[in-house]
Write an enzyme that holds these catalytic residues in place. Sequence first.
Site, PDB file in Angstrom:
ATOM      1  N   GLU A  34       0.803  -1.219   0.000  1.00  0.00           N
ATOM      2  CA  GLU A  34       0.000   0.000   0.000  1.00  0.00           C
ATOM      3  C   GLU A  34       0.842   1.279   0.000  1.00  0.00           C
ATOM      4  OE1 GLU A  34      -3.174  -0.443   2.954  1.00  0.00           O
ATOM      5  OE2 GLU A  34      -3.185  -2.579   2.513  1.00  0.00           O
TER       6      GLU A  34
ATOM      7  N   ASN B 262       2.245  -4.358  -3.560  1.00  0.00           N
ATOM      8  CA  ASN B 262       0.890  -4.818  -3.263  1.00  0.00           C
ATOM      9  C   ASN B 262       0.014  -3.612  -2.942  1.00  0.00           C
ATOM     10  OD1 ASN B 262      -0.856  -7.109  -2.812  1.00  0.00           O
ATOM     11  ND2 ASN B 262      -0.762  -6.708  -0.609  1.00  0.00           N
TER      12      ASN B 262
ATOM     13  N   HIS C 223     -10.028  -6.129  -1.817  1.00  0.00           N
ATOM     14  CA  HIS C 223     -11.044  -6.033  -0.755  1.00  0.00           C
ATOM     15  C   HIS C 223     -12.213  -5.276  -1.360  1.00  0.00           C
ATOM     16  CE1 HIS C 223      -8.457  -7.525   2.392  1.00  0.00           C
ATOM     17  NE2 HIS C 223      -7.526  -6.683   2.030  1.00  0.00           N
TER      18      HIS C 223
ATOM     19  N   GLU D  16      -5.604 -10.315  -1.724  1.00  0.00           N
ATOM     20  CA  GLU D  16      -6.332 -10.197  -0.439  1.00  0.00           C
ATOM     21  C   GLU D  16      -7.827 -10.143  -0.707  1.00  0.00           C
ATOM     22  OE1 GLU D  16      -4.943  -7.067   2.137  1.00  0.00           O
ATOM     23  OE2 GLU D  16      -2.852  -7.365   1.540  1.00  0.00           O
TER      24      GLU D  16
ATOM     25  N   ASP E 116     -11.649 -10.447  -0.624  1.00  0.00           N
ATOM     26  CA  ASP E 116     -12.904 -10.740   0.063  1.00  0.00           C
ATOM     27  C   ASP E 116     -13.953  -9.793  -0.514  1.00  0.00           C
ATOM     28  OD1 ASP E 116     -12.006  -8.409   1.429  1.00  0.00           O
ATOM     29  OD2 ASP E 116     -11.610  -9.514   3.275  1.00  0.00           O
TER      30      ASP E 116
HETATM   31  O1  9MR Z   1      -6.393  -8.684   8.447  1.00  0.00           O
HETATM   32  C1  9MR Z   1      -5.331  -7.968   9.043  1.00  0.00           C
HETATM   33  C2  9MR Z   1      -5.651  -7.613  10.480  1.00  0.00           C
HETATM   34  O2  9MR Z   1      -5.770  -8.816  11.226  1.00  0.00           O
HETATM   35  C3  9MR Z   1      -4.588  -6.693  11.045  1.00  0.00           C
HETATM   36  O3  9MR Z   1      -4.985  -6.265  12.332  1.00  0.00           O
HETATM   37  C4  9MR Z   1      -4.380  -5.481  10.154  1.00  0.00           C
HETATM   38  C5  9MR Z   1      -3.267  -4.566  10.664  1.00  0.00           C
HETATM   39  O4  9MR Z   1      -2.019  -5.193  10.612  1.00  0.00           O
HETATM   40  O5  9MR Z   1      -4.087  -5.904   8.839  1.00  0.00           O
HETATM   41  C6  9MR Z   1      -5.104  -6.678   8.263  1.00  0.00           C
HETATM   42  O6  9MR Z   1      -4.723  -7.055   6.947  1.00  0.00           O
HETATM   43  C7  9MR Z   1      -4.528  -6.000   6.030  1.00  0.00           C
HETATM   44  C8  9MR Z   1      -3.355  -6.371   5.162  1.00  0.00           C
HETATM   45  O7  9MR Z   1      -2.227  -6.664   5.948  1.00  0.00           O
HETATM   46  C9  9MR Z   1      -3.040  -5.274   4.153  1.00  0.00           C
HETATM   47  N1  9MR Z   1      -4.215  -4.886   3.395  1.00  0.00           N
HETATM   48  C10 9MR Z   1      -5.420  -4.634   4.157  1.00  0.00           C
HETATM   49  C11 9MR Z   1      -5.718  -5.793   5.090  1.00  0.00           C
HETATM   50  C12 9MR Z   1      -7.030  -5.567   5.829  1.00  0.00           C
HETATM   51  O8  9MR Z   1      -6.949  -4.465   6.653  1.00  0.00           O
END
Ligand code: 9MR
Length: 353
Positions: free
Chosen positions: A162, A204, A240, A269, A271
């Site tokens: 990101e 990503n 997402h 990722e 969903d």
């Molecule tokens: O699903 C992940 C969540 O459990 C964590 O708390 C969060 C912060 O580290 O990150 C979430 O996953 C993210 C991913 O690492 C990057 N893209 C967005 C995802 C959803 O927030």
Amino acid sequence: MKRIGMLLLGSALALSSGCGGDDQLDCRADGADCTLSEAAAQAGVLIGAAFNEKDDPEYLPALIKDFNSVTHEGAMKWGATQPEYGVFNFDKADAMMEFAGANGMTVRGHTLIWEQASLDATPEYVTAITDPEALRTLMADHIRTVVGHYRGRVDAWDVVNEPFETAGSQVYENIFYQLLGPGYIAEAFELAHEADPDATLFLNEALVSNAGAKFDALLALTADLLDQGVPLHGVGLQGHFITGGPNHDELRTNIQKLAALGVVVELTEVDIVLRGTGDEATRLERQRQDYFDLASACVAVDACKRITFWGFTDRHTWIDSFFGPGFAPLPLDENYERKPAYFGVRDGLLSGP
Ligand code: 9MR
């Protein structure tokens, strides 16, 4: 809770998937009832899911049954691997590696550099740094140590996650950008490549699956990095889908545009929240169609190599903890039953040539 999760992870090491390895199986044959990994194998792509430690005996067996690739939701993030300055901890990530190895699954490493104001896992001792050389040294040490620890074992890394503003199309001015300039991205890729020359290295990004200014900015950044000779090998389109579903044609076009630059593409990722109007059956059908569109767009382009879901069962999803319950974004329901979405994914995987 975490201890129990680790024990469950350990006890599942001995389970084997019993699927995905049968080259003779024709998932398009009448009566075939393939798992997602069997259908993905036939389509020539990997199929993965993100997971976490859960106090739930049904969780890991369900993951093993349908997927041949795994990503940990948090164990490889900076805050987990280097929670304190100079102190590394690989316990959870090593447990994932063992789990993956015991079950014949590949591992997507997520993620080395991710720093945003709203949501990430970068510790404060990093964001508090004010001296560029101190940050440069720390970044180099972090990437070398983490990638080096898994050298030859993690097949793909999200090196920078990101880099753009979530809701815009500008590069996000995180601590790395502020102190090292926009070149921090290239530096991170060079470091990762030195630490594991065989790993496929990814940029990503979120909210870039459909057409738009943010995708155009990502495409331009990718082209620029490649022009500079940066060892960037892949681009991850997170997927997402919170406000709208995937648009099949736009997603396929985006994958093709990236592929034309010479990188591989993964949907990293995925969903899709159960959204919109109508009764539950109508919404589940719309979600099935969305999942079909997404999987079929990937298999339509050779350069699309893997689809990773961000979770796999509605019983455990980050969406619940961030947005509340009821969005049911994944292919398996809360009881691990296959939803219409599951069949949408499977049909989409099998829709290719
Ligand atoms: O699903 C992940 C969540 O459990 C964590 O708390 C969060 C912060 O580290 O990150 C979430 O996953 C993210 C991913 O690492 C990057 N893209 C967005 C995802 C959803 O927030």
